[in-house]
Design a protein around this motif. Structure first.
Motif, PDB file in Angstrom:
ATOM      1  N   LYS A 369      35.489  19.697  66.054  1.00  0.00           N
ATOM      2  CA  LYS A 369      35.474  19.589  67.520  1.00  0.00           C
ATOM      3  C   LYS A 369      34.040  19.519  68.082  1.00  0.00           C
ATOM      4  O   LYS A 369      33.760  18.715  68.964  1.00  0.00           O
ATOM      5  N   ASP A 370      33.148  20.351  67.566  1.00  0.00           N
ATOM      6  CA  ASP A 370      31.770  20.351  68.095  1.00  0.00           C
ATOM      7  C   ASP A 370      31.140  18.967  67.896  1.00  0.00           C
ATOM      8  O   ASP A 370      30.360  18.490  68.714  1.00  0.00           O
ATOM      9  N   GLU A 371      31.485  18.332  66.769  1.00  0.00           N
ATOM     10  CA  GLU A 371      30.919  17.008  66.483  1.00  0.00           C
ATOM     11  C   GLU A 371      31.526  15.954  67.401  1.00  0.00           C
ATOM     12  O   GLU A 371      30.830  15.033  67.840  1.00  0.00           O
ATOM     13  N   VAL A 372      32.827  16.128  67.706  1.00  0.00           N
ATOM     14  CA  VAL A 372      33.477  15.179  68.615  1.00  0.00           C
ATOM     15  C   VAL A 372      32.777  15.230  69.976  1.00  0.00           C
ATOM     16  O   VAL A 372      32.530  14.200  70.613  1.00  0.00           O
ATOM     17  N   ARG A 373      32.438  16.435  70.399  1.00  0.00           N
ATOM     18  CA  ARG A 373      31.748  16.568  71.695  1.00  0.00           C
ATOM     19  C   ARG A 373      30.387  15.857  71.646  1.00  0.00           C
ATOM     20  O   ARG A 373      30.025  15.132  72.573  1.00  0.00           O
ATOM     21  N   LEU A 374      29.642  16.068  70.566  1.00  0.00           N
ATOM     22  CA  LEU A 374      28.328  15.415  70.454  1.00  0.00           C
ATOM     23  C   LEU A 374      28.493  13.892  70.443  1.00  0.00           C
ATOM     24  O   LEU A 374      27.718  13.170  71.073  1.00  0.00           O
ATOM     25  N   LEU A 375      29.530  13.442  69.746  1.00  0.00           N
ATOM     26  CA  LEU A 375      29.793  12.002  69.694  1.00  0.00           C
ATOM     27  C   LEU A 375      30.125  11.490  71.094  1.00  0.00           C
ATOM     28  O   LEU A 375      29.668  10.415  71.499  1.00  0.00           O
ATOM     29  N   GLN A 389      37.645  22.236  79.304  1.00  0.00           N
ATOM     30  CA  GLN A 389      38.425  23.275  78.621  1.00  0.00           C
ATOM     31  C   GLN A 389      39.730  22.650  78.113  1.00  0.00           C
ATOM     32  O   GLN A 389      40.229  21.707  78.707  1.00  0.00           O
ATOM     33  N   PRO A 390      40.321  23.223  77.041  1.00  0.00           N
ATOM     34  CA  PRO A 390      41.594  22.687  76.562  1.00  0.00           C
ATOM     35  C   PRO A 390      42.660  22.800  77.652  1.00  0.00           C
ATOM     36  O   PRO A 390      42.638  23.743  78.440  1.00  0.00           O
ATOM     37  N   SER A 465      37.582  32.330  73.028  1.00  0.00           N
ATOM     38  CA  SER A 465      38.219  32.067  71.735  1.00  0.00           C
ATOM     39  C   SER A 465      37.379  31.071  70.952  1.00  0.00           C
ATOM     40  O   SER A 465      36.580  30.328  71.526  1.00  0.00           O
ATOM     41  N   GLN A 466      37.554  31.058  69.624  1.00  0.00           N
ATOM     42  CA  GLN A 466      36.855  30.069  68.795  1.00  0.00           C
ATOM     43  C   GLN A 466      37.726  28.827  68.617  1.00  0.00           C
ATOM     44  O   GLN A 466      37.231  27.723  68.587  1.00  0.00           O
ATOM     45  N   ASP A 467      39.018  29.039  68.469  1.00  0.00           N
ATOM     46  CA  ASP A 467      39.896  27.920  68.135  1.00  0.00           C
ATOM     47  C   ASP A 467      41.295  28.048  68.735  1.00  0.00           C
ATOM     48  O   ASP A 467      42.198  27.299  68.370  1.00  0.00           O
ATOM     49  N   GLY A 468      41.483  29.005  69.631  1.00  0.00           N
ATOM     50  CA  GLY A 468      42.793  29.166  70.264  1.00  0.00           C
ATOM     51  C   GLY A 468      43.771  30.014  69.448  1.00  0.00           C
ATOM     52  O   GLY A 468      44.833  30.369  69.932  1.00  0.00           O
ATOM     53  N   MET A 469      43.410  30.329  68.202  1.00  0.00           N
ATOM     54  CA  MET A 469      44.331  31.102  67.347  1.00  0.00           C
ATOM     55  C   MET A 469      44.349  32.579  67.745  1.00  0.00           C
ATOM     56  O   MET A 469      45.379  33.239  67.699  1.00  0.00           O
ATOM     57  N   THR A 470      43.179  33.090  68.053  1.00  0.00           N
ATOM     58  CA  THR A 470      43.091  34.445  68.579  1.00  0.00           C
ATOM     59  C   THR A 470      42.225  34.337  69.832  1.00  0.00           C
ATOM     60  O   THR A 470      41.465  33.380  69.979  1.00  0.00           O
ATOM     61  N   ALA A 471      42.349  35.309  70.730  1.00  0.00           N
ATOM     62  CA  ALA A 471      41.560  35.219  71.956  1.00  0.00           C
ATOM     63  C   ALA A 471      41.356  36.611  72.558  1.00  0.00           C
ATOM     64  O   ALA A 471      42.203  37.496  72.391  1.00  0.00           O
ATOM     65  N   ASP A 472      40.239  36.771  73.237  1.00  0.00           N
ATOM     66  CA  ASP A 472      39.987  38.006  73.990  1.00  0.00           C
ATOM     67  C   ASP A 472      39.935  37.650  75.460  1.00  0.00           C
ATOM     68  O   ASP A 472      39.416  36.597  75.820  1.00  0.00           O
ATOM     69  N   TRP A 473      40.432  38.545  76.293  1.00  0.00           N
ATOM     70  CA  TRP A 473      40.320  38.266  77.732  1.00  0.00           C
ATOM     71  C   TRP A 473      38.877  38.484  78.147  1.00  0.00           C
ATOM     72  O   TRP A 473      38.163  39.305  77.567  1.00  0.00           O
ATOM     73  N   VAL A 474      38.437  37.704  79.114  1.00  0.00           N
ATOM     74  CA  VAL A 474      37.034  37.772  79.529  1.00  0.00           C
ATOM     75  C   VAL A 474      36.885  38.734  80.700  1.00  0.00           C
ATOM     76  O   VAL A 474      37.676  38.700  81.646  1.00  0.00           O
TER      77      VAL A 474
END
Ligand code: XMP
Length: 513
Positions: A369-375, A389-390, A465-474
């Motif tokens: 994903k990070d590379e897709v953004r750079l592309l 955001q997703p 979150s890093q990948d949506g699999m786990t998440a912390d509330w902000v």
């Protein structure tokens, strides 16, 4: 893509992180299954091999083991955590259950500064450990080069063969200088240059797309999300008007979303964009439906119908392009207790039926994903799209609890716009994974001016979150929360109360439905 590092995956939750770190060093990396035959690995002409960590013990009866010939390829090998234990086990050392599990932060003291892995690094480093087993005897030809409080073989090397082992995890952020260790391995030991850049990739991908597609037509379902947007821009660069993008408005989009897509892709990039406004159809099918799974199924099916009809109108195309990413194509090694097993069953409702007779073009399938953004940036896409955001395929429907009616869509759309606007103004929007509003089906009593109100509640959700699999509330600042609540209640007709969701994932999910 000449030089590459091959990573053998033994089921670590960090395997993809290793691959990303290597690529951040501008060296291409590929993840393969742990039991890939050595001949197949040799055919990939790797400049180096990394053995990932993993949850098993090397002496467990069903331990994942590699082809032992990978140690005879004459290629440098770096074993990480479980990987170093494998290295030891295969080459004649000894691994035993440790007295104490070594978990969390540790201090690494480098004993032999001439080891190439630690070139340009200080004598003492903070590292992250996560292992129960311990190396107790080194294989022949190996020397210890660094220690931690709990491990005399925290880093080992066989300099002649260019085999290295690290008991800690250099790939995680909790090993702050770990990326330099990996850089030392890929550049210093394996001799890789810095050829993997999105600028290079862009040129190569354009060539590959042209070679695959020839003069045929390609169709792409554009959602406005990062992946399909970047795929569209890349294909457009490669094949111009042979590409038709289909954008379906399902009536569940956020404010101005359809306009932005038409503006960016239609007017700026001058792509062939087929805009399908199916809002009325989706909302009609959703009328009276309140069950979350049923909603998702209805939306998924309606999307397929609308998209299929749209492709017919777009004319004969041989290819269908998809924004599939590298994590979707890696054959994953199942891990007991892996949170991936907990993902909602209903993801990717946009998936198309097998009977659609297209050949696939997947120009992002080697990218993270990070590379897709750079592309995307390289291709000239605006920040609003590249760093978006997703947003879930079923759109606002999974954030409207209860019935999805046009008027309730309107309420949520207005509240959501305020959240996006204020999050952007606070500078937090691009720093966190997701922030959005949810419309609850509960009404409560309030007072506005002299009048009693009986209106809906909006929940504000913000997660890291890093990948949506786990998440912390902000922990959003109080003054921002105050502004959000006050603006939503004052400006959005039909809402008289705001609450803030403080649930992490697990046990909650990010979306409410
Ligand atoms: P949950 O709610 O399962 O969401 O914690 C995890 C991540 O996935 C997104 N999400 C979806 N994305 N289609 C998508 O493309 C979907 O049906 C879908 N449902 C959830 C969600 O926004 C979060 O980022």
């Amino acid at each position: 893509m000449n030089e590459q590092i091959v990573i053998l995956d033994f089921g670590s939750q960090y395997t993809q992180v290793i691959a990303r770190r290597v690529r951040e060093c501008n060296v291409y990396s590929t993840i393969v299954h742990f039991n890939t035959p050595a001949a197949q690995i040799a055919a990939m002409k790797p400049s180096g091999i990394i053995l990932s960590g993993g949850p098993s013990s090397v002496y467990a009866p069903k331990a994942p083991l590699p082809d032992k010939n990978i140690f005879n390829l004459g290629v440098p090998v770096l074993g990480i955590c479980f990987g170093v234990q494998l290295l030891a086990q295969f080459l004649g050392g000894k691994v035993e259950k440790g007295q104490k599990r070594e978990y969390g932060k540790g201090t690494l003291t480098i004993k032999d500064k001439s080891c190439a892995l630690f070139s340009q690094l200080p004598k003492s480093l903070q590292v992250w450990n996560s292992h129960g087993d311990k190396l107790t005897k080194l294989p022949n030809g190996f020397k210890p080069v660094a220690v931690t409080e709990n491990s005399e073989y925290a880093a080992i090397e066989n300099r002649a063969k260019k085999f290295f082992g690290l008991q800690f995890h250099p790939e995680v952020v909790h090993t702050p200088r770990g990326k330099e260790i990996l850089a030392n391995f890929v550049h210093g030991v394996c001799g890789c240059g810095k050829n993997w850049t999105m600028r290079n990739y862009l040129e190569q991908a354009v060539e590959e797309i042209r070679a695959q597609v020839g003069r045929e037509k390609v169709i792409l379902g554009l959602s406005g999300g990062v992946d399909s947007s970047v795929a569209a821009a890349l294909l457009h660069k490669a094949i111009g008007s042979q590409l038709t993008c289909i954008f379906v408005n399902n009536g569940l989009l956020r404010a101005r979303e359809a306009d932005v897509v038409q503006e960016v892709f239609g007017r700026n990039f001058k792509m062939k964009l087929q805009y399908e406004n199916a809002s009325a159809l989706f909302l009609k099918k959703l009328k009276g439906v309140t069950d979350p799974e049923t909603k998702r199924k209805i939306i998924g099916r309606a999307f397929v119908d609308v998209f299929q009809a749209a492709t017919k109108r777009a004319g004969q195309a041989k290819f269908l392009a998809q924004g599939t990413l590298y994590p979707d194509v890696i054959e994953s090694v199942p891990i007991a207790g892996n949170p991936a097993a907990l993902i909602k069953s209903h993801h990717n409702v946009g998936g198309l039926p097998k009977n659609m007779k297209f050949q696939l073009v997947e120009p992002l399938k080697n990218l993270f994903k990070d590379e897709v953004r750079l592309l995307g940036l390289e291709l000239g896409l605006p920040k609003e799209i590249v760093w978006r955001q997703p947003f879930p395929g079923p759109g606002l429907a999974v954030r409207i609890l209860g019935e999805v009616s046009p008027s309730r869509c309107e309420i949520l759309r207005n509240a959501d716009s305020i959240v996006v606007e204020e999050m952007k103004a606070s500078g937090l929007y691009y720093k966190i994974w997701q922030s959005f509003a949810v419309l609850l089906p509960v009404r409560s009593v309030g007072v506005m001016g002299d009048e009693r109100t009986y209106d809906y509640t909006i929940a504000i959700r913000a997660v890291e979150s890093q990948d949506g699999m786990t998440a912390d509330w902000v922990k959003l600042p109080y003054d921002l929360l105050e502004k959000l609540a006050s603006r939503i209640i004052n400006e959005v007709k039909g809402v008289n109360r705001c609450v803030f969701d403080i649930t992490s994932k697990p046990p909650g999910t990010i979306e409410w439905e």
